[in-house]
Design a protein around this motif. Sequence first.
Motif, PDB file in Angstrom:
ATOM      1  N   ALA A 255       1.012  -1.217  -0.295  1.00 30.78           N
ATOM      2  CA  ALA A 255       0.113   0.150  -0.060  1.00 30.78           C
ATOM      3  C   ALA A 255       0.895   1.255   0.118  1.00 30.78           C
ATOM      4  O   ALA A 255       2.012   1.215   0.614  1.00 30.78           O
ATOM      5  CB  ALA A 255      -0.917   0.108   1.235  1.00 30.78           C
ATOM      6  N   LEU A 256       0.448   2.280  -0.689  1.00 21.78           N
ATOM      7  CA  LEU A 256       1.128   3.617  -0.909  1.00 21.78           C
ATOM      8  C   LEU A 256       0.281   4.591  -0.343  1.00 21.78           C
ATOM      9  O   LEU A 256      -0.855   4.709  -0.501  1.00 21.78           O
ATOM     10  CB  LEU A 256       1.491   3.835  -2.281  1.00 21.78           C
ATOM     11  CG  LEU A 256       2.413   5.166  -2.293  1.00 21.78           C
ATOM     12  CD1 LEU A 256       3.755   4.861  -2.758  1.00 21.78           C
ATOM     13  CD2 LEU A 256       1.769   6.038  -3.300  1.00 21.78           C
ATOM     14  N   LEU A 471      -2.189  -0.876  -3.597  1.00 19.76           N
ATOM     15  CA  LEU A 471      -3.177  -0.114  -2.717  1.00 19.76           C
ATOM     16  C   LEU A 471      -2.924   1.265  -2.417  1.00 19.76           C
ATOM     17  O   LEU A 471      -1.477   1.757  -2.192  1.00 19.76           O
ATOM     18  CB  LEU A 471      -3.565  -1.032  -1.196  1.00 19.76           C
ATOM     19  CG  LEU A 471      -3.739  -2.537  -1.595  1.00 19.76           C
ATOM     20  CD1 LEU A 471      -3.749  -3.117  -0.259  1.00 19.76           C
ATOM     21  CD2 LEU A 471      -4.976  -2.573  -2.360  1.00 19.76           C
ATOM     22  N   VAL A 472      -3.829   2.026  -2.397  1.00 17.75           N
ATOM     23  CA  VAL A 472      -3.493   3.676  -2.132  1.00 17.75           C
ATOM     24  C   VAL A 472      -4.239   4.264  -0.997  1.00 17.75           C
ATOM     25  O   VAL A 472      -5.438   3.714  -0.646  1.00 17.75           O
ATOM     26  CB  VAL A 472      -4.069   4.287  -3.391  1.00 17.75           C
ATOM     27  CG1 VAL A 472      -3.828   5.787  -3.226  1.00 17.75           C
ATOM     28  CG2 VAL A 472      -3.295   3.773  -4.585  1.00 17.75           C
ATOM     29  N   ALA A 473      -3.654   4.957  -0.398  1.00 11.25           N
ATOM     30  CA  ALA A 473      -4.296   5.765   0.653  1.00 11.25           C
ATOM     31  C   ALA A 473      -4.071   7.228   0.470  1.00 11.25           C
ATOM     32  O   ALA A 473      -3.007   7.484   0.323  1.00 11.25           O
ATOM     33  CB  ALA A 473      -3.881   5.150   2.246  1.00 11.25           C
ATOM     34  N   ILE A 486       4.026  -1.328   3.710  1.00  7.69           N
ATOM     35  CA  ILE A 486       3.184   0.124   3.479  1.00  7.69           C
ATOM     36  C   ILE A 486       4.464   1.008   3.258  1.00  7.69           C
ATOM     37  O   ILE A 486       5.290   1.146   4.068  1.00  7.69           O
ATOM     38  CB  ILE A 486       2.446   0.425   4.842  1.00  7.69           C
ATOM     39  CG1 ILE A 486       1.250  -0.382   5.021  1.00  7.69           C
ATOM     40  CG2 ILE A 486       2.027   1.859   4.812  1.00  7.69           C
ATOM     41  CD1 ILE A 486       0.413  -0.274   6.286  1.00  7.69           C
ATOM     42  N   ILE A 487       4.227   1.911   2.236  1.00  2.00           N
ATOM     43  CA  ILE A 487       5.130   3.015   1.946  1.00  2.00           C
ATOM     44  C   ILE A 487       4.547   4.223   2.222  1.00  2.00           C
ATOM     45  O   ILE A 487       3.311   4.442   1.530  1.00  2.00           O
ATOM     46  CB  ILE A 487       5.503   2.781   0.430  1.00  2.00           C
ATOM     47  CG1 ILE A 487       6.061   1.489   0.195  1.00  2.00           C
ATOM     48  CG2 ILE A 487       6.403   3.742   0.061  1.00  2.00           C
ATOM     49  CD1 ILE A 487       6.460   0.910  -1.273  1.00  2.00           C
ATOM     50  N   TRP A 488       4.945   4.908   3.095  1.00  2.00           N
ATOM     51  CA  TRP A 488       4.453   6.357   3.035  1.00  2.00           C
ATOM     52  C   TRP A 488       5.490   7.383   2.454  1.00  2.00           C
ATOM     53  O   TRP A 488       6.351   7.681   3.050  1.00  2.00           O
ATOM     54  CB  TRP A 488       4.383   6.713   4.798  1.00  2.00           C
ATOM     55  CG  TRP A 488       3.828   7.728   5.310  1.00  2.00           C
ATOM     56  CD1 TRP A 488       3.475   8.821   4.254  1.00  2.00           C
ATOM     57  CD2 TRP A 488       3.415   8.169   6.501  1.00  2.00           C
ATOM     58  NE1 TRP A 488       2.647   9.971   4.959  1.00  2.00           N
ATOM     59  CE2 TRP A 488       2.826   9.691   6.358  1.00  2.00           C
ATOM     60  CE3 TRP A 488       3.382   7.683   8.001  1.00  2.00           C
ATOM     61  CZ2 TRP A 488       2.333  10.083   7.567  1.00  2.00           C
ATOM     62  CZ3 TRP A 488       3.036   8.350   8.850  1.00  2.00           C
ATOM     63  CH2 TRP A 488       2.378   9.694   8.884  1.00  2.00           C
ATOM     64  N   TRP A 489       5.014   7.647   1.427  1.00  2.00           N
ATOM     65  CA  TRP A 489       5.490   8.619   0.558  1.00  2.00           C
ATOM     66  C   TRP A 489       5.337  10.228   0.859  1.00  2.00           C
ATOM     67  O   TRP A 489       4.146  10.383   1.169  1.00  2.00           O
ATOM     68  CB  TRP A 489       5.457   8.192  -1.057  1.00  2.00           C
ATOM     69  CG  TRP A 489       6.095   8.990  -1.989  1.00  2.00           C
ATOM     70  CD1 TRP A 489       7.401   8.759  -2.162  1.00  2.00           C
ATOM     71  CD2 TRP A 489       5.812  10.284  -2.898  1.00  2.00           C
ATOM     72  NE1 TRP A 489       7.770   9.719  -3.298  1.00  2.00           N
ATOM     73  CE2 TRP A 489       6.609  10.689  -3.495  1.00  2.00           C
ATOM     74  CE3 TRP A 489       4.483  10.720  -2.729  1.00  2.00           C
ATOM     75  CZ2 TRP A 489       6.561  11.726  -4.367  1.00  2.00           C
ATOM     76  CZ3 TRP A 489       4.112  11.865  -3.851  1.00  2.00           C
ATOM     77  CH2 TRP A 489       5.292  12.230  -4.494  1.00  2.00           C
ATOM     78  N   ASP A 490       6.183  10.944   0.470  1.00  2.00           N
ATOM     79  CA  ASP A 490       6.283  12.176   1.017  1.00  2.00           C
ATOM     80  C   ASP A 490       5.545  12.659   2.282  1.00  2.00           C
ATOM     81  O   ASP A 490       4.600  13.270   2.522  1.00  2.00           O
ATOM     82  CB  ASP A 490       5.250  12.848   0.024  1.00  2.00           C
ATOM     83  CG  ASP A 490       5.288  14.323  -0.275  1.00  2.00           C
ATOM     84  OD1 ASP A 490       6.418  15.021   0.108  1.00  2.00           O
ATOM     85  OD2 ASP A 490       4.462  15.169  -0.795  1.00  2.00           O
ATOM     86  N   CYS A 491       6.382  12.098   3.154  1.00  2.00           N
ATOM     87  CA  CYS A 491       5.806  12.032   4.724  1.00  2.00           C
ATOM     88  C   CYS A 491       6.020  13.441   5.196  1.00  2.00           C
ATOM     89  O   CYS A 491       7.172  13.744   5.458  1.00  2.00           O
ATOM     90  CB  CYS A 491       6.645  10.942   5.442  1.00  2.00           C
ATOM     91  SG  CYS A 491       6.286  10.973   7.207  1.00  2.00           S
ATOM     92  N   GLN A 492       4.981  14.274   5.292  1.00  2.00           N
ATOM     93  CA  GLN A 492       5.197  15.765   5.744  1.00  2.00           C
ATOM     94  C   GLN A 492       3.965  15.877   6.493  1.00  2.00           C
ATOM     95  O   GLN A 492       2.911  15.491   6.316  1.00  2.00           O
ATOM     96  CB  GLN A 492       5.375  16.640   4.378  1.00  2.00           C
ATOM     97  CG  GLN A 492       4.362  16.553   3.514  1.00  2.00           C
ATOM     98  CD  GLN A 492       4.393  17.873   2.543  1.00  2.00           C
ATOM     99  OE1 GLN A 492       4.389  18.912   2.963  1.00  2.00           O
ATOM    100  NE2 GLN A 492       4.358  17.444   1.420  1.00  2.00           N
ATOM    101  N   ALA A 493       4.291  17.213   7.247  1.00  2.00           N
ATOM    102  CA  ALA A 493       3.108  17.613   7.957  1.00  2.00           C
ATOM    103  C   ALA A 493       2.261  18.392   7.044  1.00  2.00           C
ATOM    104  O   ALA A 493       2.344  19.394   6.619  1.00  2.00           O
ATOM    105  CB  ALA A 493       3.527  18.908   9.065  1.00  2.00           C
TER     106      ALA A 493
END
Lengths: 910, 1074
Positions: A255-256, A471-473, A486-493
């Motif tokens: 999932a991304l 999969l997308v979130a 699970i890949i959390w891309w562009d993890c920013q506030a």
Amino acid sequence: MAGSRQHNNHSEIKPLKLALGLKGDGPDPVPFASTLGELVVGPKGFLSLLETQLGVAPNEVPFTRRLIQYLACIEEVNHAGAFYFDSYQADPFSVARKLLQWRDQWYEAGWRGSFTGAVPARLADMAAIETLAATQVASNIGQRMQCVLGLLEQHCTSIESITFLDALQHFPPFWQKLISAVDAQLLAPADLAPLAKPGSDLHALQHYLINNETGALDLRGDNSIVALQSGIAGDSAIPIAAHSNALLAQGKQVALLAEVRAELIDEANTTLYSPRIGLSARSSSRPLFQVLPLALELLWSPLDVRSLMQFLSHPYGPLPQRVRRVLAQSVATAPGIGGEPWNQAIAELLEHSEGNARDKLAASIKYWLQAGRFNPEQGAPCEVLVERGKRVLDWLLGRREAESDNDMRNYYAVAINQVQEFLLAIERLAESGRTLLSRDNVMRLVDDVRGSGAAVSDRNAQLLPGQAPLLVAKHSGAFHCPLQEIIWWDCQASDRVARWPWPAPEQAALQNAGVMLQSEAAQLDWLAQAWLRPILFASERCTLVLHDDTDRHHPVWDRLTANIKGLALHNINSDAAQQFLQLPLQALPARDLPAMKRWWQMPASTPIEARKQESYSSLQNYIYSPYQWLLKYAARIRPGFIEPLNDGGRLRGNLAHHLVEQFFAGHSDIAVIDITSVAAWVDKHLPVLIEQEGATLLTAGRQAECAEFVAGMRRALPALVQHLHDAGVQRVETERLETADFFGGELQGYIDLLAHAASGQEIIVDLKWGGRNYQRKNLREGSYLQLAVYAQLRESQAVSKSGNAQLSYFILRDAQMLSLSHKLFPNAEIIDPDDGGDWQSLWRSFESSWRWRKLQIDKGLFEVTAKGTIDDQRFPLPADALDLQGYHDTFSDYGSLTGWYEQAAEPGDD
Amino acid sequence: MTSNIHFVSAGAGSGKTYSLTETLEKMLVSGDVLPHQVMATTFTRLAAGELQERVRSKLIASGQLDLANQVEQSLVGTVNSVCGELLKRFAFEAGLPPDLKVIEEDDNALLLNRAMEAALAQSPGLIDAMNAAATRLDVADHLNGLQWRKQVRDIVKEARANNQGTDEVRAQGVASANSLLAHFRKPSTRDLDAQLLDAVKQAYVAIQATREELGDKTKVTTEYIDKLREAIAALGNGRMKWREWYALVDKGPGKKSREHAEAVQLAAAEVDVHPGLREDIEWFTTQLFEIAAQTMHTYQTLKAGKGLIDFVDQEQRVHALLDISAVANTLREEFKVLLVDEFQDTSPIQLALFLKLSRLIDRVIWVGDIKQSIYGFRGSDPTLMNTVVKQVLRDGNVPEILEYSWRSTPALVSYANALFEPAFANSLQRDQVVLKAKRERSAPPENDQQTIIEVWQLAGGRSLALQASALAAGIAQCVASDRQVFDKNLQQWRPIRFGDIAILCAKHSRLRAIAHQLADLQLPLRYKREGLLQTPEGVLAMACLRRMLDPGDTLASAEIHSLWSCEEPEAWIAQRMDFLHGDAPAAAWLEQQPSHPVASIKAERERLPLLTPVEAIRAAIDAGQVRQAVYRWGPDESQAQHRLNNLSALIAHAEDYEARAATFNEPVSALGLVLWLQQLAEDEDDTQADSGSENAVHLVTHHGAKGLEWPLVIAADLEAALKPRVWGLRVVPEQGEMDLNDPLAGRRLEYWCDFSNERSDSTPLLAQIMQSERAQRANQAEREEKKRLLYVSITRARDALVYPLPVNYKIKADSWMSCVDADLLLPTSKQLALPCGTAIPTAVRDFDKDSEVNYASDIFEPQWIRVPDSAPEFLPLRVSPSSLNVLGDNKDDLDTRARQVSTGEVVELGAPIAVQGSGAADVLGSALHAVIANSIATTLAGEQPAAERILGQYGVLERVEVAAAEACAARFSDHIHQRFAPLSIAAEYPLQFVNAQGQQVQGWIDCLLETEDGWVLIDHKTTQVGESGWQAMALHYAAQLACYAQGIEQASGKPVQSSWVHFALAGAMVELVI
Ligand code: SF4
């Protein structure tokens, strides 16, 4: 009657099972299963499901339409004492938008539209608007919730159970009320437990986070939790897309999570030939939505050339693309409307159509481009704006009719809706007595009705047969079931809890009125938990990707680094990261940028043909810059219409030439010209010419330059006439075309100004906008080739009665005449060449140079006289040739084709 | 009244952020203050983020998770973002629209120009007159000679930064002119022009003659003759510039002709008393301020019309807002702490604002370092700040002084102390200057005598190129040497790398020149530079975009091909010429070559109608395979990375374009983007990427170094001359005591027009001006400012400092280094003895261009992600049953099951139901669906059905009678009960499943009956169709029903017994045999 019907058998309603999460309305990162009668929803989906079940029409009126309805209500109750009065004067739309949001928020927290008893003044003002708005503005979510709540008292639904993905207490209070009103079994979410393999870092971390531990934690670095970092989001999109596809190919569940900028991932997928995940950004900058504003920009005077160019070259427009292209070309060379090049272009266009079609086209061009223009400050009449809008609307409706693709039809629908709202808004303003709207007003209206636009319509999610999709979130809180990767891309506030904008006394009064605002603390509480889910729901590995081009990193990152040791942050290009990502790499053969070199040797198999006719500029290239001659004339490599708009010295030169031409066309008898009237003539004609062919000078912010130019011409033209008078010139010819044979074939040229003195003597005057020092130097050093070419052209006509034509440059900017060794203009600056030569000797030098070049070119050799190459004097220049030493072409279109200095060898070593 | 202000003096490297974090954390943990009660301003957005992050981390580390989460709630940002928030919050109180758009500083100039035009439009002829006067006074810039507009802008800016009104501005014009003219002698009454013209003409003739006679062919003389010629022409047409007069005072021909020039020089020197000069100055100065005043006014109107607000407005508005008691009260209630970071960089109006806020908020902390106030040229005023601080401290506050340096080695700290304690003695106490070293060692133990300060004497005379080569040699040798630096991340000493080094230069122009030379020597560099569009990567990317927009742009095709293939030009030109002999249109060149970027760009062009400008440029870069192409150029990893970064920088510029257009409400298009980028390049604003990730020597201006640090700092240009700003615009503060309630009162703007073009003191007038009080103040201000700048520069170094200087440099009294004790600054041998007794290891080295340079860069072996040659076949991931092709349109698209569908039983339910009027068919359909669903549900629950309410809600009461609708639902309901005796009934029932290809199918079933034998599937249709058409029509929906049937079986494991299309209006059900 119907209710009394009874059936003998005992049929039941088939029950429905819901899963309800705060983020359930967005994409659901869950492996797709086959289910019947089960549904995952978020608050919005839940509400509309209830509406369906209760037989309530879904009522999704666009915000902009509600905005206009609400605006009308404010207008009616507005008064000088209202708290919004001053702001409303300044910008009614933004006030209406803000207040509409406020009352929508209140409704969604349980407001019923009024207050009892004394309340703070602002609330009282709001309630006053609401006396109208409650019925005149289409329902908001809160009102729909009220309606459903009412129906639920008498009706039941087929919902059997609601499984919470987020605990009930995390929902805003009024939503809790709605949910609880449904007669269904409520199932709390399962307790969280570490999902990863015991012993792994991820397991340890999950345990730590679930238990809210804050002490020290040492990770071993087993790559079950990984953090990558890259400078820019665009740089990590490709490796991450490749990585996730590699994992999918291995059969993993992946999932991304991409809360922002997700469209970059799909662009990466496209370049990688991987299936798209179907995320594209909504935007109002898409070409279709720009047609209305572009068309409106043409209404103002002075005309903005950039807007005109954009209108003409846009992928869409109410004029046929073919027509716009031709006109764009004309504007690119002579920026403006209504001048000679423009009229010619139109004439050509009309030639191709006949009769009715021709009239229609002419009328259409006239309407869109040459209709009356208005002062942008004073404004345009509402009817005119409405007419424009309607025409754009008609065009859009026609296009939609002709479109068969469903996605495209939706795209048109969004644009149509915008234009309709725009028309409504103007009509409303017109009704309230506004007759004129300034440019700013109009553009803000466009902005007000624009909404968020649309996503690209051709980028839906794809499936590679035989492989599970990614999969997308869109929010970390959307995760609710275990996933391997699970890949959390562009993890920013990216999301924060906004403070409620109302001071304490107002909030208290709202609460008294039953408005149950969710506290900021409660919202934060949920968010803090939701932020952890991408880590908690990964069963094998969680990968975080951080970017430096963000304002702040995600709060979770602080959580992960504050007391936890061993979670390294690898640059995405580092070896460690590469090893982990396991990207399918291949060697990319290194290539050197083409190096600069002084000579191009064309293969013998490509013969260079002589041109039938040369002009001064082609000859100039031939001699001074042979490679340019090769590219421009032999290889026909030409820039398109997107050159930087004709501007600067060249534009001024063109305008000045045309003006002089016009002037003498109307003043054939030089002797009788009244010099004192010339400046007035310039004042009258130059502004028109600028509008037609030099409108770049009219761009906002350039008034002073334009004034300077006009003032310059006002000085120059009388001065020029004065010189002519002084010289006893009777008659002049401008832009005179001369053709003659020369040693290289046929030669053609336009002489700027050919003056005939009473004595029969001819003077060739070349007009230059500026460059006085440069031309003086040219005359002195015998490099006035252009004048020599003209002199030769005249000479070969053998019409010149009393011998040679004399030569001068007239520098317009300084109103200064520079004469080559002749005294025909008594007040000119006379320059004698250093070597005492005349133009004939210059012409001979030219011939010698030409033959010298021809020899080279016949061998396929072209000298590259570009800056950065070294003159190696490979072919000794004949003694009598033009001096070419140290020549560099400064203005060349081909600069980037001559090779790159960064790669050049040491100077002097070619 | 300022007793709540706590002032923290934080010298360079004294751990300011650390101490701020501590302070905040303590307050939060103690519970005195809640996160949302904190207001804090920082100098940059980055710093704001960092402060929040650090505080949060600290809270997490101490176990305060809840507090940590709330940190996001505090109001932390730059002064302007905080002001922006306050204005949003109190928009109604301020009488402003609640969603003003903020214009960035860059856009200000543009808008100001427009405002100026609007102002000038009111006085016709004024522009011409200004142009003319500005030309004579030579207030010009290199671009278009209309520099006076910039002067107006500067006046406007400065006036606004000092919160001045238009009347104030106007008055200052006359005052300015008077203060300058006070130095002038009485104007002459002679005809000075004629006098000069005479002298010039005579000299011209004489010198020409001498020239012939004596054969004086020297360049000086030739140039001088040109000068005279120009003068004759200029005096003749009245366009002689004052600067040209002054030039004639000290210019002359070669020796042989010199005597003839004397008369000219004398006549020209009379310019001092030329009445025209006086008039020009007076008129021009007055007009500048007049126009500035009008511009300020129109600027406000213009912004209001566009719904814009700029930074200064924000500050002024908030400043005014605080006088409203409701606002003051709310703020007083909501905020408990105000923290101002980098206090020394505030502008006057910001300062006034902070003073006002300090009266509302309990605890106020100002952190800063006056020694680091270096933005005088940008509106901050250290003198003003000093006064404020002094007065605040006098109110009884004891300043807190951070006394340790965490950054530099002990030796460097002592060195800086020794230099700056005396230097700042005129304004600061010893303890505000001297720091104690916190770091332990100045050098690694094994290399104890490693030098701390070096002077590099660069050979090459005045040639920048040679000097730069020598500098490069120095750097290369340094990196190759055994010098060690302390790695902050690893916490240990390690060998120095390029990335540890920074070169600080005086000016951008100087920086560019050095960079240019160093780049030639292949030294890895990083610096902020423009020229993005001229880099090969910029050219390639732009060519792709242009080609996408204009298929006729063969130049773009050629650029793409040349840069993509890197072929020799002859090869592709020949190929192009061969192509021209063929039949294809000339512009179609390269389009037919498979996998050529031009071919993919042509294909991508089809998508242009969908793409935003930013997407278009990204698409062009992708289609043109630009990333791979530029990456492979190398020539090394770091430059290859820089090229990729440049592409991102280009995209970032494109994003700016869209954002800017959104602010100004202007339309956007891909062409607009190209034009805008071209304009950007023309204005030299097309900045390249400047990324810290590259291991490269960092080039930066001394100003730009503020806030940064490096192990080794090379501080260049210390020999440069001081440049006191005598001319131009200055702010003159009020003399005497300042009122802290109104700190800006009495400040005046004073503009002196530079009519002689800084021709120092060649005439009595100029000499006198150079002695004026203003000139002296300018001198002093320059010294103070440069001293602070030097402090900033020197304290950037963590481990070592290098001063590159020309060989045989002399310490000059007007040089920058003379701001401190230059003898102490520059070591001359192996040791530098500080007054305190410490001796630090130093060195003086000589370098020239031939000094040995050896540093090996790694071999470049580019790699790229492997991409298949062509795209595999993809299917749409999601399928919606209702959009499936109707049977007969294209059988191949259908599921095999659907293809075998036929109709079965047909049941008549009753008479057709009448529908009135026309209108959207789908709304009526939805309404009937709802009525039927509701009827089934309510019947089963024993409730009252609600047909009337439903039809009303859908707005179709006019179109179908309630009774008819009820009957329609009832007959259906009756029939299914009788016919199927269902165990349960579902209406509007969700179904999802995965089809044979793996696609995701999701839909809603109208009606589903569960019976003993399996499911009965029914789909309602509200098409009005006569009996003869029922079967054919039903077949139209076969694919949809077949799809549902398949899904139901798959999801439930139970068979679908029969499938029906229910024509609700017609009153029939048709079975589909699937
Ligand atoms: S060196 Fe300083 S003053 Fe000069 S241009 Fe750069 S930042 Fe501005």
